[in-house]
Design a protein around this motif. Structure first.
Motif, PDB file in Angstrom:
ATOM      1  N   SER A   1       0.816  -1.296   0.170  1.00 20.72           N
ATOM      2  CA  SER A   1      -0.006  -0.097   0.007  1.00 20.72           C
ATOM      3  C   SER A   1       0.651   1.119   0.092  1.00 20.72           C
ATOM      4  O   SER A   1       0.288   2.196  -0.155  1.00 20.72           O
ATOM      5  N   MET A   2       2.001   1.074   0.225  1.00 16.57           N
ATOM      6  CA  MET A   2       2.967   2.413   0.544  1.00 16.57           C
ATOM      7  C   MET A   2       3.797   2.524  -0.836  1.00 16.57           C
ATOM      8  O   MET A   2       4.369   3.570  -1.221  1.00 16.57           O
ATOM      9  N   VAL A   3       3.780   1.532  -1.768  1.00 21.58           N
ATOM     10  CA  VAL A   3       4.667   1.602  -2.979  1.00 21.58           C
ATOM     11  C   VAL A   3       3.844   2.332  -4.237  1.00 21.58           C
ATOM     12  O   VAL A   3       2.794   2.044  -4.639  1.00 21.58           O
ATOM     13  N   GLU A   4       4.569   3.425  -4.674  1.00 19.58           N
ATOM     14  CA  GLU A   4       4.152   4.053  -5.873  1.00 19.58           C
ATOM     15  C   GLU A   4       4.755   3.273  -7.170  1.00 19.58           C
ATOM     16  O   GLU A   4       3.802   3.176  -8.231  1.00 19.58           O
ATOM     17  N   ARG A   5       6.141   2.913  -7.097  1.00 18.29           N
ATOM     18  CA  ARG A   5       6.429   2.409  -8.074  1.00 18.29           C
ATOM     19  C   ARG A   5       8.090   1.606  -7.826  1.00 18.29           C
ATOM     20  O   ARG A   5       8.341   2.018  -6.647  1.00 18.29           O
ATOM     21  N   ILE A   6       8.626   0.857  -8.644  1.00 19.27           N
ATOM     22  CA  ILE A   6      10.001   0.523  -8.359  1.00 19.27           C
ATOM     23  C   ILE A   6      10.618   0.572  -9.523  1.00 19.27           C
ATOM     24  O   ILE A   6      10.448   0.346 -10.642  1.00 19.27           O
ATOM     25  N   GLU A   7      11.908   1.398  -9.246  1.00 21.56           N
ATOM     26  CA  GLU A   7      12.825   1.476 -10.334  1.00 21.56           C
ATOM     27  C   GLU A   7      13.843   0.750 -10.436  1.00 21.56           C
ATOM     28  O   GLU A   7      14.528   0.477  -9.283  1.00 21.56           O
ATOM     29  N   VAL A   8      14.290   0.103 -11.525  1.00 19.47           N
ATOM     30  CA  VAL A   8      15.609  -0.826 -11.657  1.00 19.47           C
ATOM     31  C   VAL A   8      16.575  -0.233 -12.544  1.00 19.47           C
ATOM     32  O   VAL A   8      16.224   0.213 -13.634  1.00 19.47           O
ATOM     33  N   VAL A   9      17.756  -0.120 -12.032  1.00 20.94           N
ATOM     34  CA  VAL A   9      18.786   0.084 -12.895  1.00 20.94           C
ATOM     35  C   VAL A   9      19.978  -0.891 -12.701  1.00 20.94           C
ATOM     36  O   VAL A   9      20.348  -1.349 -11.577  1.00 20.94           O
ATOM     37  N   LYS A  10      20.159  -1.450 -13.870  1.00 16.32           N
ATOM     38  CA  LYS A  10      21.027  -2.829 -13.891  1.00 16.32           C
ATOM     39  C   LYS A  10      22.447  -2.296 -14.622  1.00 16.32           C
ATOM     40  O   LYS A  10      22.353  -1.621 -15.497  1.00 16.32           O
ATOM     41  N   GLY A  11      23.261  -2.402 -13.563  1.00 19.80           N
ATOM     42  CA  GLY A  11      24.730  -2.177 -13.903  1.00 19.80           C
ATOM     43  C   GLY A  11      25.290  -1.113 -12.828  1.00 19.80           C
ATOM     44  O   GLY A  11      24.768  -0.826 -11.915  1.00 19.80           O
ATOM     45  N   PRO A  12      26.230  -0.700 -12.986  1.00 19.96           N
ATOM     46  CA  PRO A  12      27.055   0.172 -11.878  1.00 19.96           C
ATOM     47  C   PRO A  12      26.605   1.305 -11.631  1.00 19.96           C
ATOM     48  O   PRO A  12      25.841   2.100 -12.498  1.00 19.96           O
ATOM     49  N   ALA A  13      26.457   1.874 -10.296  1.00 20.86           N
ATOM     50  CA  ALA A  13      25.970   3.102  -9.959  1.00 20.86           C
ATOM     51  C   ALA A  13      26.799   3.718  -8.678  1.00 20.86           C
ATOM     52  O   ALA A  13      26.226   4.433  -8.136  1.00 20.86           O
ATOM     53  N   SER A  14      27.904   3.203  -8.735  1.00 20.44           N
ATOM     54  CA  SER A  14      28.953   3.637  -7.483  1.00 20.44           C
ATOM     55  C   SER A  14      29.125   5.119  -7.498  1.00 20.44           C
ATOM     56  O   SER A  14      29.406   5.712  -6.641  1.00 20.44           O
ATOM     57  N   SER A  15      29.056   5.697  -8.729  1.00 25.78           N
ATOM     58  CA  SER A  15      29.546   7.162  -8.843  1.00 25.78           C
ATOM     59  C   SER A  15      28.585   7.820  -8.242  1.00 25.78           C
ATOM     60  O   SER A  15      28.763   8.966  -7.851  1.00 25.78           O
ATOM     61  N   ALA A  53      -2.016  -9.733   4.411  1.00 25.10           N
ATOM     62  CA  ALA A  53      -3.078  -8.570   4.679  1.00 25.10           C
ATOM     63  C   ALA A  53      -2.216  -7.265   4.333  1.00 25.10           C
ATOM     64  O   ALA A  53      -1.114  -7.181   5.231  1.00 25.10           O
ATOM     65  N   ASP A  54      -2.523  -6.389   3.462  1.00 22.88           N
ATOM     66  CA  ASP A  54      -2.034  -5.023   3.456  1.00 22.88           C
ATOM     67  C   ASP A  54      -3.262  -4.013   3.388  1.00 22.88           C
ATOM     68  O   ASP A  54      -4.077  -4.201   2.357  1.00 22.88           O
ATOM     69  N   VAL A  55      -2.991  -3.233   4.327  1.00 22.27           N
ATOM     70  CA  VAL A  55      -3.870  -1.932   4.513  1.00 22.27           C
ATOM     71  C   VAL A  55      -3.288  -0.704   4.610  1.00 22.27           C
ATOM     72  O   VAL A  55      -2.243  -0.463   5.218  1.00 22.27           O
ATOM     73  N   GLY A  56      -3.953   0.330   4.177  1.00 25.13           N
ATOM     74  CA  GLY A  56      -3.290   1.600   3.959  1.00 25.13           C
ATOM     75  C   GLY A  56      -4.484   2.670   3.939  1.00 25.13           C
ATOM     76  O   GLY A  56      -5.406   2.489   3.469  1.00 25.13           O
ATOM     77  N   THR A  57      -4.145   3.863   4.751  1.00 24.55           N
ATOM     78  CA  THR A  57      -5.156   4.886   4.825  1.00 24.55           C
ATOM     79  C   THR A  57      -4.161   6.182   5.112  1.00 24.55           C
ATOM     80  O   THR A  57      -3.214   6.330   5.417  1.00 24.55           O
ATOM     81  N   LYS A  58      -4.805   7.330   4.573  1.00 26.59           N
ATOM     82  CA  LYS A  58      -4.276   8.560   4.783  1.00 26.59           C
ATOM     83  C   LYS A  58      -5.117   9.695   5.586  1.00 26.59           C
ATOM     84  O   LYS A  58      -6.294   9.494   5.834  1.00 26.59           O
ATOM     85  N   PHE A  59      -4.246  10.643   6.271  1.00 27.12           N
ATOM     86  CA  PHE A  59      -5.103  11.777   7.109  1.00 27.12           C
ATOM     87  C   PHE A  59      -4.485  13.009   6.878  1.00 27.12           C
ATOM     88  O   PHE A  59      -3.233  12.977   6.700  1.00 27.12           O
ATOM     89  N   ASN A  60      -5.000  13.944   7.170  1.00 25.67           N
ATOM     90  CA  ASN A  60      -4.537  15.314   7.274  1.00 25.67           C
ATOM     91  C   ASN A  60      -4.493  15.669   8.564  1.00 25.67           C
ATOM     92  O   ASN A  60      -5.352  15.711   9.444  1.00 25.67           O
ATOM     93  N   ILE A  61      -3.342  16.506   8.881  1.00 25.01           N
ATOM     94  CA  ILE A  61      -3.260  17.209  10.228  1.00 25.01           C
ATOM     95  C   ILE A  61      -2.491  18.920   9.950  1.00 25.01           C
ATOM     96  O   ILE A  61      -1.173  18.696   9.473  1.00 25.01           O
ATOM     97  N   GLY A  62      -3.266  19.862   9.834  1.00 22.46           N
ATOM     98  CA  GLY A  62      -2.788  21.009   9.511  1.00 22.46           C
ATOM     99  C   GLY A  62      -2.144  21.083   7.841  1.00 22.46           C
ATOM    100  O   GLY A  62      -3.122  20.594   7.005  1.00 22.46           O
ATOM    101  N   LEU A 101       0.490   9.047   5.450  1.00 24.27           N
ATOM    102  CA  LEU A 101       0.102   7.749   4.989  1.00 24.27           C
ATOM    103  C   LEU A 101       0.464   6.635   6.032  1.00 24.27           C
ATOM    104  O   LEU A 101       1.602   6.559   6.098  1.00 24.27           O
ATOM    105  N   LEU A 102      -0.346   5.904   6.306  1.00 15.70           N
ATOM    106  CA  LEU A 102      -0.089   4.846   7.205  1.00 15.70           C
ATOM    107  C   LEU A 102      -0.446   3.247   6.406  1.00 15.70           C
ATOM    108  O   LEU A 102      -1.353   3.346   6.031  1.00 15.70           O
ATOM    109  N   GLY A 103       0.622   2.674   6.364  1.00 14.84           N
ATOM    110  CA  GLY A 103       0.568   1.415   5.763  1.00 14.84           C
ATOM    111  C   GLY A 103       0.677   0.203   6.718  1.00 14.84           C
ATOM    112  O   GLY A 103       1.891   0.254   7.334  1.00 14.84           O
ATOM    113  N   VAL A 104       0.149  -1.002   6.750  1.00 16.71           N
ATOM    114  CA  VAL A 104       0.400  -2.276   7.555  1.00 16.71           C
ATOM    115  C   VAL A 104       0.371  -3.427   6.761  1.00 16.71           C
ATOM    116  O   VAL A 104      -0.710  -3.560   6.239  1.00 16.71           O
ATOM    117  N   ASN A 105       1.423  -4.089   6.867  1.00 19.58           N
ATOM    118  CA  ASN A 105       1.406  -5.303   6.010  1.00 19.58           C
ATOM    119  C   ASN A 105       1.588  -6.567   7.341  1.00 19.58           C
ATOM    120  O   ASN A 105       2.413  -6.483   8.176  1.00 19.58           O
TER     121      ASN A 105
END
Length: 752
Positions: free
Chosen positions: A202-216, A254-263, A268-272
């Motif tokens: 419930s918290m995941v928007e997307r997953i990005e994958v880079v194959k190869g070196p990224a140490s720089s 079970a995967d549950v998510g909810t959102k709420f506003n304060i000021g 966003l609260l997610g529980v798995n």
């Protein structure tokens, strides 16, 4: 009489005109940002009638018979859109369509390759992007299982008893894969073995994958690739989401998510929660086929509304897991004893992630993360107790210089403390325990230079200082050539480095099933890496075909690999006398038809090996463990009327080399195998979905999972009559899950 004939004639003529009358529909196809989607397909599948939008996204579909028809709008990388239209006269119907980024999209905006928001098409670094809807085609209880649907990414189980594992990219072991959450290095080292489960979907928007070196950009451990979990912005998340499913084996997720506003803040609260308590022993070896687990993960993220749309967010996650596998009559009273064999692992983990843009004119961002990992485990009667803390902070300046230079300058600091009950943290004379403390400061710079609308060059450099190994330099070069929107060529080169800690990342080193022998002081691993990527899009009136092919090559001047061949009771680690190579080709294809069928398929060829020198100085080629030369994935999806859809998914692997003992009766290479799944989904109104299907449709189960399961404590190894070859209990011979065919059923709900 004559009037009746005339009336009949006019009636027939009017009827013929009505039947022959057709309508036209025209408009535009755009994305959610209002930008035109060139060459999108607009069709009426039932009539086999379709057209393609032009380069500005405008379309016109003519000769539509009168009636009500279902229209499909589709384009590679976007969710297909279905709607009904009523054609009642010849007047043109004006209809515009908006498409959302979809499953195979490798996303429109990515950040992982360059650490800044850029269009995936414009990025000089090839980045693959997968949304949760893609992984929902084969629902799984954890990220570890889900990424197996990505071509070239292999979740590798490292133990047939405790079922722990890591993620391989392009055949390189788990420690070479860096797992990020919102760009922060949150899962690495010790948690690369145990920390990949329990990230709430419930918290995941997307997953990005880079194959190869990224140490720089990302430093140590980013030698093989990066998996970046981008979490949802609470501002755009559903008010309430829930996803619950179970299997015929007794698994409940079970995967549950909810959102709420304060000021001025939105949270966003997610529980798995995952639970599996069913002992299964289908292969009759008196050991559990699947580890019993009880896991809960709680995630909370806050985004703050600030002036001039400056960003600020903070997130926290806590995970607790109790897992065990072993002999069928094991219970917690036997934990740590030598009476009944079991592998029991208690894991507690806390994470904190933050992002804050400074309130200044320039775009200056600060980020931080902290994770605490505590592990209390027994492998039979061998204890492994460890605590790891990793604090990370960085600040970077994102500056547009002129019209052509996109500049990035940053500083970073990682501080790791690690303590366990193994020789890894013992003093030189072994008399006392010493907590390992590793500071790793670094600085990085990057310039993305747009030469013109077809050519882009990226130059990057990172400097790190390790207190034990000195200065580390990691340069990177990338080039992108796009003569048009349908052809893109990318080339990149970089170097990588990694400081090895066996007891935090190699499951075999800490289980106690073999004695660990460190032949000499281990030096950092260093590599040189190159990638060549080509993307081809072929839009037609009846289908869209896309190709994404990448060739990769990594050369290691030093690589630390456990040698299982010296002694069946030992794993020997030393610096590589020679070199190692990881090379291959990966191809992804995307085929979208005008009727509601979409097919994604990928195939990878890998050749991963080491050239070692023996005692006489002669080099020999040694194939790496758990690195199949051939592997692939496939997804076929069809949308039926009235909200029904079907998905057929799977992963397949060719033979991979496995650790065997001298005179072993088990084959050194695994067989070809395929794990396929089928799912049917029904969508209802008001955000409700019901889904179900079958996993492991062909009921593939590995043979010979355990050596001598009847003697897990090796009490009768020295029996020349009953054990002439001296075989010992071993859990490392693994290439697939022992779970056979099983059904699943679930329900989803989203309230916006």
């Amino acid at each position: 009489m004559r009037s009746k004939i005339i009336l009949t004639f006019l009636t027939l003529l009017f009827g013929t005109m009505v039947m022959a009358q057709t309508g036209t529909m025209r408009g535009s196809v755009r994305d959610v940002k209002g930008e035109a989607i060139a060459y999108a397909t607009v069709s009426i599948p039932k009539l086999k009638l379709g057209t393609s939008a032009d380069s500005t996204g405008k379309y016109e579909l003519a000769d539509i018979p009168l009636g009500t028809w279902q229209v499909q709008v589709s384009y590679m990388g976007y969710d297909s859109y279905f709607t009904a239209i009523a054609v009642s006269n010849a007047l043109p119907i004006e209809r515009d369509f908006t498409l959302n980024i979809g499953d195979a999209s490798l996303g429109e905006v990515v950040i992982t390759g360059t650490m800044k928001d850029v269009s995936r098409l414009a990025s000089p670094i090839p980045v693959e992007v997968y949304t949760p809807s893609y992984f929902r085609k084969n629902p799984t209880p954890s990220l570890f299982d889900a990424v197996g649907m990505i071509n070239g990414v292999q979740p590798q189980l490292n133990c047939n008893v405790c079922n722990t594992g890591d993620i391989h990219i392009n055949g390189m072991e788990g420690p070479y894969t860096m797992i990020l959450i919102d760009g922060m290095p949150i899962v690495s080292a010790l948690s690369s073995v145990y920390g990949l489960s329990g990230i709430p979907n419930s918290m995941v928007e997307r997953i990005e994958v880079v194959k190869g070196p990224a140490s720089s950009l990302y430093g140590s451990e980013a030698m093989g690739g990066i998996i970046n979990v981008i979490t949802k912005n609470p501002l755009s998340a559903p008010m309430l989401s829930a996803d619950v499913f179970g299997t015929s084996w007794g698994e409940i997720n079970a995967d549950v998510g909810t959102k709420f506003n304060i000021g001025n803040a939105t949270g966003l609260l997610g529980v798995n929660y995952f639970n599996y308590k069913n002992k299964v022993d289908n292969n009759d070896d008196n050991f559990t086929d699947m580890t019993l687990q009880d896991r809960i993960s709680v995630f909370n993220k806050w985004n703050f509304r600030r002036k001039e749309n400056r960003v600020a967010s903070i997130a926290a996650r806590y995970v607790y897991e109790d897992r065990w596998g072993g002999e069928m009559n094991w219970n917690k009273s036997f934990r740590g004893s030598d009476e009944v064999y079991g592998e029991s692992i208690y894991t507690k983990r806390a994470e904190l992630i933050g992002l804050y843009q400074l309130p200044v004119k320039e775009r200056i961002f600060t980020q931080f993360s902290y994770n605490w990992h505590d592990q209390n485990s027994y492998y039979g009667d061998v204890p492994y107790m460890a605590t790891q803390r990793v604090a990370f902070a960085q600040a970077y300046w994102d500056k547009q210089i002129g019209a052509n230079h996109d500049f990035l300058l940053g500083v970073a600091m990682r501080y790791t403390t690690y303590d366990d009950n193994t020789p890894a943290t013992a003093s030189a004379d072994g008399s006392k325990n010493e907590v390992a403390k590793t500071p790793l400061p670094g600085i990085f710079v990057q310039d993305e230079w747009t030469l013109n609308d077809k050519n882009t060059v990226l130059l990057g450099y990172r400097y790190d200082h390790d207190k034990n190994h000195g200065n580390v330099h990691s340069p990177r070069f990338a080039y992108k050539f796009s003569p048009n929107n349908n052809n893109t060529l990318r080339a990149s080169f970089g170097t990588g480095f990694r400081v090895v800690n066996l007891f935090t990342e190699d499951h075999a080193a800490l289980t106690g099933s073999r004695e660990v022998v460190i032949a000499e002081e281990l030096n950092p691993e260093r590599s040189y890496n190159g990638n060549l990527n080509y993307v081809l899009k072929i839009p037609t009136e009846s289908f869209f075909l896309g190709f994404d092919i990448t060739g990769f090559y990594s050369y290691f001047t030093n690589k630390i690999i456990g040698d299982y061949d010296v002694d069946p009771n030992q794993i020997v680690y030393d610096n590589l006398s020679g070199h190692a190579v990881s090379r291959g080709v990966s191809l992804n294809t995307d085929l979208t038809f005008t009727f509601p069928l979409k097919v994604l398929a990928g195939i990878s060829y890998m050749n991963v090996y080491q050239m070692r020198e023996d005692d006489l100085g002669v080099k020999e080629k040694v194939v790496q463990w758990h690195a199949p030369k051939w592997s692939g994935t496939f997804v076929a999806s069809y949308a039926f009327p009235k909200g029904f859809s079907a998905d057929f998914t799977g992963q397949w692997n060719g033979p991979m080399r496995l650790p065997i003992q001298p005179n072993d009766y088990r084959p050194e290479y695994s067989p070809w195998f395929c794990v396929a799944n089928v799912q049917v989904t029904k969508k209802f109104d008001k955000g409700i979905e019901i889904y179900g299907g079958v996993k492991n449709l062909f009921n593939f189960i590995p043979k010979y999972p355990l050596m001598r399961p009847f003697d897990p404590f090796d009490r009768t190894v020295d029996d020349p009559v009953n054990n002439p070859y001296g075989w010992t209990f071993d859990t490392e011979y693994n290439y697939a899950s022992l779970q056979g065919i099983r059904g699943f059923l679930g329900i989803r709900y989203n309230l916006f």
